[in-house]
Design an enzyme around this catalytic site. Structure first.
Site, PDB file in Angstrom:
ATOM      1  CB  SER A 190      -8.167   3.768   2.827  1.00 32.87           C
ATOM      2  OG  SER A 190      -7.316   3.187   3.794  1.00 32.87           O
TER       3      SER A 190
ATOM      4  CB  SER B 220      -8.439   1.123   5.911  1.00 34.63           C
ATOM      5  OG  SER B 220      -9.060   2.159   5.699  1.00 34.63           O
TER       6      SER B 220
ATOM      7  CE  LYS C  18      -3.963   2.047   2.367  1.00 31.80           C
ATOM      8  NZ  LYS C  18      -4.698   1.831   3.861  1.00 31.80           N
TER       9      LYS C  18
END
Lengths: 486, 95
Positions: free
Chosen positions: A151, A175, A76
């Site tokens: 997210s 997330s 990420k």
């Protein structure tokens, strides 16, 4: 080669069926072919990947490998990777080349993983749909008109579309778990403090935690073995050594006590999610578990408390972005205040600015007690609810999300509607507990199959139990093996 | 709870953000609706509840106060917007 779990790839690499270099080239070519559709990656690190794959193959030839050596991974874009652009999906950091590695990255590098690139996300991890990214939205591999969740939407989409074997994610309010549910994969959020946050760009420091996004619970355990444990660089990382998460995966579920939160079966839960949950509970019963309802009476206040605590911490954390030492700086500032204000206003997107302002307001003179202290009191009530529930049960299981993935643009006009997407996941962060989402069904809607996730919540630092429960479920069902038609 | 445009301007200044006069009302409306969500907390009596700042009530440990990093000023300044002679350049501070 692709479409396999890390555990399977690892066995194939060990048998010499293919090299890490061949496997890495296969993933890089899939990324070239499909990233234009899904926008899962912000940056692809082809050169780094091929160099790491060569090194992994050499390591394997010398017999110095572990289970993750040569496995292609995506990080990420919230994790700092040395000499690689690390943007947090923000214009503010769109030119930021990290001078160091996050501890999570450092440990995975040491295990021999191959970094394919940096995945897309909501800007500064603030969002539940991946629509707040400066680099554009990610699309759900099961239906490109729908969001992947957020997210960690890019990591979830990349794993689901097989643009990597496994990925890292972070979870502040859901997330990792919510995008895992929307993309039909396994997402694991460890207890607060189990994994170092060093080099993970901070959003809300009392809630943020890193974890794996994978194709199976077994793969999550493999990554946990590499990343969990004490780190002197993060003073909130607990000093207790992490257990071997692989060792207990095959433990029997006979006698396991499962609690189902009454409040999560109430109004607002989609019928398709509820029936998938009930079917999963039947599976657990057949494996010897007992099911009972438990109460989390303050869970409806978790979103309210979270939207004080997370923005308050974010407003402090994001004050570092001032255009002085790194990051975006506005053109031709006339004085220092102008530079601060315009760099921040031009560098941050509207959701990030909104949360900074809510946090600033909640912490400002005259409002601190009514908002910040009140939210922390609610946080204790929520924690006590879990403590009480865990007196009678070993694991809590409920829905991860109220419904399946929604369409792009459907919820981003009203922030409150979007915030309520995380209604089942947020309390787990407030209480610091480990939680995970595993696929438990597919809902067919207008000829599209959309994944359904269920959430497993464990006691403090009882990650091994969660992984064991999820693995046993996956040994007896095949929802985690379902893949979208990419 | 409704915020006024002037409240938004004040908060924006505290946060060192610039909000255009044309957007201030919309920002005020959105933040007001979020405050309505947040204010649901007020429905619960918490007078005798101790605030929870850390999920496990833990206190952060301290590390020994020793130098562990080496000086990498030039490497770290490569990512700065503007530097000169090892210093970060910003607009004139004293006018």
């Amino acid at each position: 080669m692709s479409r396999r779990t890390v555990a399977e790839l690892s066995r194939s690499l060990a048998r010499g069926e293919f090299s890490s270099t061949e496997l890495t080239r296969d993933y890089l070519s899939r990324i070239k072919q499909f990233n234009g559709v899904y926008n899962a990656y912000i940056t692809v690190t082809e050169e780094l990947a091929l160099a790491q794959a060569t090194a992994a193959d050499q390591r394997r030839a010398r017999g110095e490998h572990g289970p993750l050596t040569g496995i292609p991974i995506a990080h990420k874009d919230i994790f700092c990777v040395q000499d690689v652009r690390t943007t947090c999906a923000s214009k503010m950091l769109s030119n930021f080349i990290s001078p160091y590695n996050a501890t999570v990255v450092e440990r995975l590098n040491a295990a021999g993983t191959v970094t394919l690139g940096k995945t897309n996300m909501d800007e500064f991890a603030m969002g539940s749909s991946n629509e707040t990214s400066f680099f554009g939205p990610v699309r759900n591999p099961w239906d490109p008109e729908r969001v992947p969740g957020g997210s960690s939407g890019g990591s979830a989409a990349a794993v689901a579309a097989d643009l990597c074997a496994i990925a890292t994610g972070t979870d502040t309010g859901g997330s990792i778990r919510q995008p895992a549910a929307f993309c039909g994969i396994t997402g694991f959020k460890p207890s607060y403090g189990r994994i170092s946050r060093w080099g993970m760009i901070a959003f809300a420091s009392s809630l943020d935690q890193a974890g794996p996004i994978s194709k199976s619970a077994e793969d999550a355990a493999l990554m946990m073995n590499a990343i969990a444990g004490p780190d002197s660089k993060d003073s909130t990382c607990v000093e207790v050594a992490a257990p071997d998460y692989m060792a207990t995966l095959n433990d029997s579920l006979q006698g396991l006590r499962i609690g189902v939160p009454r409040q999560h079966l109430a109004e607002g839960l989609g019928a398709e999610v509820e029936s998938a949950l009930q079917a999963a509970l039947k599976v657990f019963e057949s494996l010897g578990a007992t099911i009972k309802e438990v109460d989390l009476p303050n869970s409806h206040l978790s979103v309210s408390a979270y939207y004080v605590i997370a923005p308050a911490e974010a407003s402090a954390n994001l004050s570092r972005f001032d255009g002085v030492r790194y990051g975006y700086r506005c053109a031709e500032p006339v004085n220092l205040e102008d530079m601060y204000k315009r760099s921040r206003s031009e560098g941050f997107g509207s959701e990030v600015k909104r949360r900074i302002m809510i946090g600033t307001y909640a912490l400002s003179a005259g409002f601190y007690d009514a908002y910040y202290i009140k939210a922390q009191q609610i946080r204790r009530l929520i924690k006590q609810d879990f403590d009480n529930a865990f007196k009678d049960v070993d694991v809590i299981i409920g829905p991860t999300t109220p419904h399946t993935a929604f369409k792009l643009g459907e919820k981003n006009s009203d922030p409150v509607t979007m915030y309520l997407e995380d209604i089942y996941t947020i309390a787990v962060n407030l209480a610091g507990l480990p939680g995970m989402s595993i696929p438990a069904g597919l809902h067919t809607h207008l000829n599209k199959r959309l994944p359904i996730g269920i959430q497993l919540v464990g006691k403090d630092f009882d990650e091994a139990r969660l992984l064991n429960v999820a693995h046993q479920y996956q040994q007896n069902t095949d929802w985690h093996l379902q893949r979208p038609e990419v | 709870m409704a915020l006024e445009k002037s409240d938004v301007e004040k908060i924006a200044h505290l946060a060192r953000l610039h909000i255009d006069a044309t957007e201030a009302q919309e920002v005020a409306n959105r933040i007001s609706s979020i405050l309505d969500l947040i204010n649901q907390m007020q429905s619960v009596e918490t007078r005798n509840v101790a605030p929870l700042a850390h999920p496990f009530d833990a206190v952060q440990r301290l590390r020994p106060d020793v130098v562990t990093e080496k000086n990498e000023r030039e490497y770290l300044q490569k990512i700065a917007p503007s530097v000169q002679n090892g210093l970060y350049l910003v607009p004139k501070v004293i006018e």
